[in-house]
Design an enzyme around this catalytic site. Structure first.
Site, PDB file in Angstrom:
ATOM      1  N   LYS A 270       0.846  -1.200   0.000  1.00 35.56           N
ATOM      2  CA  LYS A 270       0.000   0.000   0.000  1.00 35.56           C
ATOM      3  C   LYS A 270       0.877   1.245   0.000  1.00 35.56           C
ATOM      4  O   LYS A 270       1.896   1.297   0.700  1.00 35.56           O
ATOM      5  CB  LYS A 270      -0.920  -0.018   1.226  1.00 35.56           C
ATOM      6  CG  LYS A 270      -1.978   1.092   1.230  1.00 35.56           C
ATOM      7  CD  LYS A 270      -2.895   0.970   2.455  1.00 35.56           C
ATOM      8  CE  LYS A 270      -3.983   2.038   2.466  1.00 35.56           C
ATOM      9  NZ  LYS A 270      -4.850   1.953   3.660  1.00 35.56           N
TER      10      LYS A 270
ATOM     11  N   SER B 122      -9.804   2.423   2.838  1.00 33.53           N
ATOM     12  CA  SER B 122      -8.944   3.130   1.920  1.00 33.53           C
ATOM     13  C   SER B 122      -8.034   2.199   1.100  1.00 33.53           C
ATOM     14  O   SER B 122      -7.500   2.600   0.070  1.00 33.53           O
ATOM     15  CB  SER B 122      -8.063   4.119   2.685  1.00 33.53           C
ATOM     16  OG  SER B 122      -7.203   3.429   3.585  1.00 33.53           O
TER      17      SER B 122
ATOM     18  N   SER C 167      -9.784   0.021   6.984  1.00 31.01           N
ATOM     19  CA  SER C 167      -9.229   0.080   5.623  1.00 31.01           C
ATOM     20  C   SER C 167      -8.565  -1.190   5.113  1.00 31.01           C
ATOM     21  O   SER C 167      -8.259  -1.287   3.936  1.00 31.01           O
ATOM     22  CB  SER C 167      -8.230   1.224   5.517  1.00 31.01           C
ATOM     23  OG  SER C 167      -8.927   2.430   5.466  1.00 31.01           O
TER      24      SER C 167
HETATM   25  N1  GLN Z   1     -13.120   4.414   6.182  1.00 29.02           N
HETATM   26  C1  GLN Z   1     -12.466   4.880   7.359  1.00 29.02           C
HETATM   27  C2  GLN Z   1     -12.154   6.347   7.215  1.00 29.02           C
HETATM   28  O1  GLN Z   1     -12.505   6.894   6.236  1.00 29.02           O
HETATM   29  C3  GLN Z   1     -11.259   4.043   7.632  1.00 29.02           C
HETATM   30  C4  GLN Z   1      -9.983   4.569   7.096  1.00 29.02           C
HETATM   31  C5  GLN Z   1      -8.783   3.715   7.440  1.00 29.02           C
HETATM   32  O2  GLN Z   1      -8.889   2.669   8.067  1.00 29.02           O
HETATM   33  N2  GLN Z   1      -7.631   4.200   7.036  1.00 29.02           N
HETATM   34  O3  GLN Z   1     -11.595   6.942   8.052  1.00 29.02           O
END
Ligand code: GLN
Length: 513
Positions: free
Chosen positions: A80, A155, A179
């Site tokens: 990532k 994400s 994410s």
């Molecule tokens: N969807 C969550 C957010 O928008 C999780 C993001 C993450 O785990 N980096 O914050």
């Protein structure tokens, strides 16, 4: 010859170790696959084929010379773009870091390299890991391999899609509020958020430091465990890194695969995470898993965690507050983009403001504004302080639940993959979809997402989430692998092999299979 991209990492590792397949062949097969499907998927922001093949050739040469190499040596991996890599750009999905090549490797990448995994490239993500759909990437969205007009989750949609589309057998992600797990759920893959502090965050671009955790992504539970084993463990460079001596997660997964201990296992169904509002097909598949576990002799009971109702609200105060502070470093002085507003004095304030205006996308700006507001004098106690209290209550809910059961389960996400664009203009709707995953981050506990079938109404993958107490990551692997073995008997193989979008993608390879 079998298509090497279809093998699980464990199988590929065995083939490479036995000399049946070279790492160069395995790497080339994945690079070919990337070239064939990336036009449809866009899982990667950067692919470095030359460096990957050179690393693979080095593994092959050392193996031929009789050197003892690690279990996953020569197996390709996708990383990532939140993790720094010294030979490849690292952008965290943001325009503000476009073209930035870090001078050092993150600890996780260092460990991947030290174990001779072959880095294919960097995967797409929502800008600074803010989002649940990968649509907030400054470089365009990733598409779900099951249906390319759908989100791959976020994400870490890039890592999940890369693994689901057979572009990489393994990947890494970061999980601040889901994410790793939610993308796994909507792409039919497996993802784990380790216990907070279980994997080093050094060199991971920080979103919310008290919630962030790096973790593994793969197509089955054992592969996920294998890469977790490589990246886990204490790192003196990360002040929140645990000194725990972790057991072998691969051993736990193998134990699970061999039957596991489902009989008598106390499984709690979280009442607050199995709601009316959840998609019918998601609830149906979840109910079937509950039945299956009961039939295997597990003791399934319903457990309530009343404060989960406030989890989303607390998270979306704590996260922006910490993010607004972490993102202060992106000011045009240190790295990446530098811009000036035209017609104004070209001083440092102008430069910082213009750089941040041009470099950050809407979602990042929204959260910085929210975070700075929540932290400002006079509001601190009212918002941030309150959210921290809610966090404590959620931790206590988990403690009380784990006094009654060994693991807790829920659907990983309330719905299957929705259409690209569907929630892009409605941030609140997107935030609410995180209700299932956020509690684990607020409590610091580990959680695993794995596929449990397709929703009848749309034919898209549904994920099951399992939570264990802090430090009990191994329990997740044993349980997950045991359940996976049962489900695969039912499906006659891995669920991912049934992905309908993939034959189309394979056609793009010129029918080479
Ligand atoms: N969807 C969550 C957010 O928008 C999780 C993001 C993450 O785990 N980096 O914050």
């Amino acid at each position: 010859m079998t298509d090497l991209t279809r093998l699980r990492a464990a199988e590929l590792a065995t083939a490479i170790t036995s000399g049946e397949v070279s790492s160069v062949e395995a790497t080339q097969a994945h690079l070919d696959r990337i070239a064939a499907v990336e036009g449809d998927i866009h899982a990667f922001l950067h692919v470095n084929g030359e460096a990957a093949l050179a690393a693979a050739a080095d593994v092959d040469r050392r193996r031929a010379a009789g050197e003892q190499l690690s279990e996953l040596a020569g197996v390709p991996v996708a990383v990532k773009d939140v993790l720094t890599t010294k030979d490849q750009p690292t952008t965290s999905g943001s325009r503000i870091l476009e073209g930035w090549v870090p001078p050092y490797d993150s600890t996780v990448v260092e460990r991947l390299r030290a174990n001779d995994l072959v880095l294919l490239g960097k995967t797409n993500m929502d800008e600074f890991a803010m989002g649940s759909s990968t649509e907030h990437s400054a470089y365009g969205p990733t598409h779900n391999p099951w249906s390319t007009d759908r989100i791959p989750g976020g994400s870490g949609g890039g890592s999940a899609a890369a693994v689901a589309a057979f572009e990489a057998p393994l990947a890494t992600g970061s999980d601040t509020g889901g994410s790793i797990r939610q993308p796994a759920a909507v792409t039919g893959t497996v993802g784990v958020k380790p216990t907070y502090g279980g994997v080093s965050r050094w060199g991971a671009i920080a979103l919310a430091s008290s919630l962030d955790q790096i973790g593994p992504v793969a197509r089955n539970v054992l592969d996920t465990a294998l890469i977790h084993d490589v990246i886990k463990g204490h790192d003196p460079k990360d002040s929140t890194s645990l000194t725990t001596e972790w057991p072998s997660f691969a051993d736990a997964a193998r134990l699970g695969r061999a039957g596991g201990r489902l009989k008598g296992l106390r499984v709690g169904v979280l009442k607050e995470l199995n709601r009316e509002g959840f998609q019918a097909g998601v609830r149906q598949r979840f109910a079937e898993v509950v039945e299956l576990l009961t039939a295997e002799g597990a003791e399934v009971t319903e457990v309530s965690a009343p404060h989960f109702d406030y989890a989303v609200a607390a998270y979306y105060l704590i996260l922006p507050a910490e993010a607004s502070s972490n993102l202060a470093r992106f000011d045009g002085v240190r790295y990446g983009l530098r811009a000036f507003a035209e017609g104004e004095q070209p001083d440092v304030e102008n430069m910082m403001a213009a750089t941040r205006e041009a470099g950050f996308g809407d979602e990042v700006k929204r959260r910085i504004i929210l975070g700075t507001y929540a932290l400002s004098a006079g509001y601190y106690d009212q918002f941030y302080g309150k959210a921290q209290k809610v966090r404590t209550l959620i931790q206590r809910d988990f403690e009380a639940a784990f006094n009654q059961v060994d693991v807790l389960i829920s659907p990983t996400a309330p719905t299957t993959a929705y259409k690209l664009g569907e929630k892009l203009d409605d941030p609140l709707a997107m935030y609410l979809g995180d209700i299932t995953t956020i509690p684990a981050n607020l409590a610091g506990i580990p959680a695993l997402s794995q596929p449990i079938g397709l929703a009848p109404e749309d034919g898209l993958p549904v994920g099951l989430q399992t939570f264990a107490p802090a430090f009990e990551d191994a329990r997740l692997y044993e349980f997950g692998a045991a359940l996976e073995a049962l489900l695969e008997q039912r499906w006659g193989g891995q669920l991912i092999e049934q992905a309908p979008a993939l034959p189309q993608a394979a056609a793009a390879e010129g029918g080479a299979r």
